[in-house]
Design a protein around this motif. Structure first.
Motif, PDB file in Angstrom:
ATOM      1  N   SER A 201     -49.833  56.880  51.661  1.00  0.00           N
ATOM      2  CA  SER A 201     -49.273  57.627  50.524  1.00  0.00           C
ATOM      3  C   SER A 201     -48.602  56.725  49.508  1.00  0.00           C
ATOM      4  N   ARG A 202     -48.346  55.474  49.885  1.00  0.00           N
ATOM      5  CA  ARG A 202     -47.697  54.542  48.958  1.00  0.00           C
ATOM      6  C   ARG A 202     -48.641  54.015  47.890  1.00  0.00           C
ATOM      7  N   VAL A 203     -49.930  54.079  48.146  1.00  0.00           N
ATOM      8  CA  VAL A 203     -50.902  53.484  47.223  1.00  0.00           C
ATOM      9  C   VAL A 203     -50.990  54.335  45.958  1.00  0.00           C
ATOM     10  N   LYS A 204     -50.715  53.750  44.820  1.00  0.00           N
ATOM     11  CA  LYS A 204     -50.788  54.467  43.546  1.00  0.00           C
ATOM     12  C   LYS A 204     -51.738  53.793  42.564  1.00  0.00           C
ATOM     13  N   ASN A 205     -52.340  52.678  42.939  1.00  0.00           N
ATOM     14  CA  ASN A 205     -53.344  52.045  42.087  1.00  0.00           C
ATOM     15  C   ASN A 205     -54.304  51.276  42.977  1.00  0.00           C
ATOM     16  N   TRP A 206     -55.523  51.072  42.466  1.00  0.00           N
ATOM     17  CA  TRP A 206     -56.573  50.462  43.275  1.00  0.00           C
ATOM     18  C   TRP A 206     -56.255  49.028  43.682  1.00  0.00           C
ATOM     19  N   GLN A 406     -56.341  75.645  34.091  1.00  0.00           N
ATOM     20  CA  GLN A 406     -55.883  74.267  33.949  1.00  0.00           C
ATOM     21  C   GLN A 406     -54.697  74.035  34.878  1.00  0.00           C
ATOM     22  N   ILE A 407     -54.664  72.886  35.547  1.00  0.00           N
ATOM     23  CA  ILE A 407     -53.544  72.586  36.428  1.00  0.00           C
ATOM     24  C   ILE A 407     -52.740  71.392  35.913  1.00  0.00           C
ATOM     25  N   CYS A 408     -52.911  71.079  34.648  1.00  0.00           N
ATOM     26  CA  CYS A 408     -52.219  69.928  34.059  1.00  0.00           C
ATOM     27  C   CYS A 408     -50.699  70.049  34.051  1.00  0.00           C
ATOM     28  N   PRO A 409     -50.093  71.257  33.891  1.00  0.00           N
ATOM     29  CA  PRO A 409     -48.638  71.313  33.801  1.00  0.00           C
ATOM     30  C   PRO A 409     -47.919  70.684  34.996  1.00  0.00           C
ATOM     31  N   LEU A 410     -48.560  70.627  36.146  1.00  0.00           N
ATOM     32  CA  LEU A 410     -47.931  70.013  37.307  1.00  0.00           C
ATOM     33  C   LEU A 410     -47.998  68.494  37.194  1.00  0.00           C
ATOM     34  N   LEU A 411     -47.020  67.854  37.781  1.00  0.00           N
ATOM     35  CA  LEU A 411     -46.954  66.395  37.724  1.00  0.00           C
ATOM     36  C   LEU A 411     -48.075  65.789  38.564  1.00  0.00           C
ATOM     37  N   PRO A 412     -48.943  64.968  37.984  1.00  0.00           N
ATOM     38  CA  PRO A 412     -50.015  64.343  38.768  1.00  0.00           C
ATOM     39  C   PRO A 412     -49.462  63.546  39.941  1.00  0.00           C
ATOM     40  N   LEU A 484     -63.466  68.812  38.436  1.00  0.00           N
ATOM     41  CA  LEU A 484     -62.132  68.595  38.994  1.00  0.00           C
ATOM     42  C   LEU A 484     -61.873  67.137  39.338  1.00  0.00           C
ATOM     43  N   MET A 485     -62.921  66.325  39.354  1.00  0.00           N
ATOM     44  CA  MET A 485     -62.740  64.913  39.687  1.00  0.00           C
ATOM     45  C   MET A 485     -61.804  64.208  38.714  1.00  0.00           C
ATOM     46  N   ARG A 486     -61.691  64.730  37.509  1.00  0.00           N
ATOM     47  CA  ARG A 486     -60.799  64.071  36.545  1.00  0.00           C
ATOM     48  C   ARG A 486     -59.333  64.187  36.966  1.00  0.00           C
ATOM     49  N   TYR A 487     -59.039  65.093  37.902  1.00  0.00           N
ATOM     50  CA  TYR A 487     -57.673  65.241  38.389  1.00  0.00           C
ATOM     51  C   TYR A 487     -57.398  64.426  39.642  1.00  0.00           C
ATOM     52  N   LEU A 488     -58.407  63.796  40.228  1.00  0.00           N
ATOM     53  CA  LEU A 488     -58.182  63.011  41.433  1.00  0.00           C
ATOM     54  C   LEU A 488     -57.203  61.876  41.125  1.00  0.00           C
ATOM     55  N   PRO A 489     -56.149  61.738  41.904  1.00  0.00           N
ATOM     56  CA  PRO A 489     -55.139  60.707  41.610  1.00  0.00           C
ATOM     57  C   PRO A 489     -55.720  59.311  41.756  1.00  0.00           C
ATOM     58  N   GLU A 490     -55.728  58.572  40.685  1.00  0.00           N
ATOM     59  CA  GLU A 490     -56.317  57.234  40.694  1.00  0.00           C
ATOM     60  C   GLU A 490     -55.561  56.309  41.634  1.00  0.00           C
ATOM     61  N   GLY A 491     -56.288  55.657  42.503  1.00  0.00           N
ATOM     62  CA  GLY A 491     -55.692  54.705  43.422  1.00  0.00           C
ATOM     63  C   GLY A 491     -55.219  55.295  44.726  1.00  0.00           C
ATOM     64  N   ASP A 492     -55.080  56.618  44.825  1.00  0.00           N
ATOM     65  CA  ASP A 492     -54.615  57.245  46.061  1.00  0.00           C
ATOM     66  C   ASP A 492     -55.830  57.480  46.955  1.00  0.00           C
ATOM     67  N   TYR A 493     -56.187  56.434  47.735  1.00  0.00           N
ATOM     68  CA  TYR A 493     -57.440  56.490  48.472  1.00  0.00           C
ATOM     69  C   TYR A 493     -57.417  57.556  49.560  1.00  0.00           C
ATOM     70  N   SER A 538     -69.380  54.595  43.274  1.00  0.00           N
ATOM     71  CA  SER A 538     -69.594  53.156  43.080  1.00  0.00           C
ATOM     72  C   SER A 538     -68.274  52.424  42.928  1.00  0.00           C
ATOM     73  N   SER A 539     -67.327  53.040  42.237  1.00  0.00           N
ATOM     74  CA  SER A 539     -66.008  52.413  42.095  1.00  0.00           C
ATOM     75  C   SER A 539     -65.292  52.334  43.434  1.00  0.00           C
ATOM     76  N   LEU A 540     -65.531  53.323  44.300  1.00  0.00           N
ATOM     77  CA  LEU A 540     -64.902  53.299  45.621  1.00  0.00           C
ATOM     78  C   LEU A 540     -65.457  52.169  46.483  1.00  0.00           C
ATOM     79  N   THR A 541     -66.754  51.916  46.389  1.00  0.00           N
ATOM     80  CA  THR A 541     -67.351  50.855  47.201  1.00  0.00           C
ATOM     81  C   THR A 541     -66.801  49.489  46.820  1.00  0.00           C
ATOM     82  N   VAL A 542     -66.351  49.352  45.571  1.00  0.00           N
ATOM     83  CA  VAL A 542     -65.769  48.080  45.129  1.00  0.00           C
ATOM     84  C   VAL A 542     -64.345  47.933  45.652  1.00  0.00           C
ATOM     85  N   ASN A 543     -63.568  49.030  45.594  1.00  0.00           N
ATOM     86  CA  ASN A 543     -62.157  48.955  45.946  1.00  0.00           C
ATOM     87  C   ASN A 543     -61.884  49.190  47.430  1.00  0.00           C
ATOM     88  N   ILE A 544     -62.701  50.012  48.080  1.00  0.00           N
ATOM     89  CA  ILE A 544     -62.513  50.297  49.505  1.00  0.00           C
ATOM     90  C   ILE A 544     -63.850  50.114  50.200  1.00  0.00           C
TER      91      ILE A 544
END
Length: 576
Positions: A201-206, A406-412, A484-493, A538-544
């Motif tokens: 849960s600590r991971v916040k970037n790739w 839309q679920i944007c009002p919540l904090l990502p 909905l993929m645009r809401y996936l938290p970046e870096g939170d593998y 493809s981005s996941l295969t590079v980072n994980i």
């Protein structure tokens, strides 16, 4: 769909340098991998088991399963002579058996030093501890770091999925010794599950994925090192929580599927403790009762989710469940979501539990072995009923948090945001699972049904008109799921790993839609959505990098190629 994970390697003693976690005095010398295959090593000669010192159990009952190498006496072989028994047996009676302890209590008027059930638990652990020696795969970090990870776990994962009661978990972690030899298998596994999930849960970037991804695997392998003892030992709330935590972790790695063994064991333990029944749970204090209720519903929901993901039978039957849904937590605002009505709040966890009941009905009616031989007309009637239940569930959600909103009002990356994102993904996945059986057959009107199925359909309650819109409903749900993929938290593998299953199902559904109708006006738009899922993988295969993600990407590439071929053939032969 994917193979077993490529586990990160442990520390290499041949290399110089400081390990990620400093060595501690209470770790074992052997940090080698201990995996669940040991359970099947039946050809090995098992060492003689010993029974731990009973005096220590009286002083510290929480350590009843601790291995004690200094005690060699086999207390189970102490017998009461048959001449002293009221009803003599052929070989006497063990002094520490259920009957032996009762006999001594009746004759002496003294209460046994241990409750009979507690003694049986000790014997259960003592009988297997020699067969499965306990070895830590990796040393725990210093106490300060452990408590810091615990805080991250409580503020992140446990807010989304209230697996542990915070006060009890903190008390466990504040003990002087947290090593494998001072904890029961259930507590040792729970400690490492918390550290694994807290680290992820600590991971916040790739950029930070690699080291923390490896550390989390070290912790989960510590938990897996006692998996045999955990599954073969007596049921406890700690053992259920540890198993559920392992399942969630594995689902989030994209590297392996936990299968039905772990969830089936967790469900069996729930039954052993009576968590599924209202009368058993209500016997404890309110706080403990609510935690037991939440643990059961987490197990129930995971069972339904794994069943739909894998197509395997459910481990828990609704006929055996009488416990009510969890209650809303008004004491912790982070576990609820504010709504437009300031006097009300929305608990996404309870909404997940309600949706889980529909998932179970969905599997039983459409995908179980009994459903395979049902006439199509009956299946379509069931689809109409399930569709109505799903839409009724959606209408009960606050309007601003219903799927398609839309679920944007919540904090990502906040726990509430992730729970809501999971809720939306689960809804669209249910729509696809309900309607694809009709969509795959190209049924758009009652005239498309075969004769016998049409007769069966007319004899049953008429399905809702939405049943004949199954193809468009599947396609729309798949498109919404990919978006909905645009809401996936970046870096939170961990979150990405748990949720990526749904865009993949959506990609397969869009590919099938194009293959069935390659002349559709939406085919090019759908191909772009398929490309978005592939690009993300493809981005996941590079980072994980791991074999599981690579196989998933290959599967998605094959789906895209099949859809492209269908479009090319249509252009070649039809010119459009």
């Amino acid at each position: 769909m994917v193979t077993a994970p490529s586990f990160p390697e442990g520390p290499d003693d041949s290399q110089s340098g400081t390990p990620a976690f400093p060595e501690s005095d209470n770790t074992t010398e052997d940090k080698g991998e201990v995996c669940s295959e040991n359970m099947h090593a039946g050809s090995q000669v098992l060492p003689t088991t010993t029974v731990p010192d009973l005096d220590r159990y009286v002083a510290e009952p929480s350590l009843y399963d601790e291995e004690d190498h200094s005690t060699k006496d086999d207390l189970a072989n102490i017998f009461i002579p048959r001449c002293l028994l009221d009803k003599p047996t052929t070989g006497g009676l063990s002094a520490f058996s259920h009957g032996g302890l009762e006999w001594m209590s009746q004759k002496t008027g003294l209460t046994p030093i241990l409750p009979i059930d507690e003694y049986q638990k000790q014997m259960a652990y003592a009988s297997i501890h020699g067969a499965f020696p306990r070895k830590a795969f990796y040393p725990l970090p210093p106490k300060e770091e452990v408590l810091s990870i615990l805080d991250d776990f409580l503020q992140n994962f446990n807010k989304m999925c209230p697996l542990f009661q915070p006060a009890k978990l903190v008390a466990l972690f504040q003990q002087d010794k947290l090593d494998i030899n001072s904890q029961s298998p259930a507590c040792w596994a729970s400690i490492n599950v918390v550290l694994a999930l807290g680290t992820s849960s600590r991971v916040k970037n790739w950029e930070a994925v690699q080291p923390d991804y490896q550390k989390s695997w070290f912790f989960i392998k510590n938990a897996l090192s006692v998996l045999n003892r955990l599954c073969l030992g007596p049921a406890s709330l700690w053992s259920i929580q540890a198993l559920l935590g392992i399942i969630v972790f594995l689902l989030g790695t994209m590297a392996s599927e936990p299968g039905n063994l772990l969830i089936a064991t967790a469900i069996r333990f729930c039954h052993d403790l009576g968590l599924e029944r209202m009368d058993n749970v209500s016997a404890t204090n309110p706080e403990e009762s609510e935690q037991r209720r939440r643990v059961f519903w987490i197990a129930y929901s995971l069972d339904r989710d794994i069943s739909l993901r894998s197509g395997k039978p459910l481990a828990q039957s609704d006929d055996d469940v009488s416990i009510g849904l969890p209650t809303t937590s008004h004491t912790d605002p982070q576990q609820t979501i504010p709504t437009k009505n300031t006097y009300d709040c929305f608990d996404a966890f309870i909404a997940h539990c309600q949706l889980a009941t529909i998932k179970g009905q969905l599997y039983k009616a459409l995908y179980s072995a009994a459903a395979e031989n049902r006439p199509l007309g009956e299946i379509m009637t069931s689809i109409g009923i399930l569709d109505e239940k799903l839409e009724h569930w959606k209408r009960k959600l606050p309007s601003e948090y219903q799927p398609e909103a839309q679920i944007c009002p919540l904090l990502p990356q906040s726990p509430a945001f992730i729970m809501l994102l999971f809720l939306h993904y689960s809804y669209f996945n249910c729509v696809i699972a309900i309607h694809r059986l009709v969509a795959s057959r190209g049924i758009n009107t009652g005239m498309d049904l075969p004769g016998e199925d049409g007769i069966c359909l007319s004899a049953s309650p008429p399905p809702r008109s939405r049943v004949f819109m199954s193809a468009s409903l599947c396609a729309d749900a798949a498109r919404a799921s990919v978006k909905l993929m645009r809401y996936l938290p970046e870096g939170d593998y961990a979150v990405v790993g748990f949720l990526i299953h749904y865009p993949i199902v959506a990609l397969k559904s869009l590919s099938s839609t194009i293959i069935r109708n390659p002349r559709s006006a939406s085919r090019l738009t759908d191909m772009k959505l398929i490309g978005q899922v592939e690009a993300f993988l493809s981005s996941l295969t590079v980072n994980i990098p791991n074999d599981g993600i690579k196989q998933i990407k290959t599967y998605c590439t094959n789906c895209r190629s099949a859809a492209e071929d269908a479009i090319q053939k249509t252009i070649q032969f039809c010119g459009t």
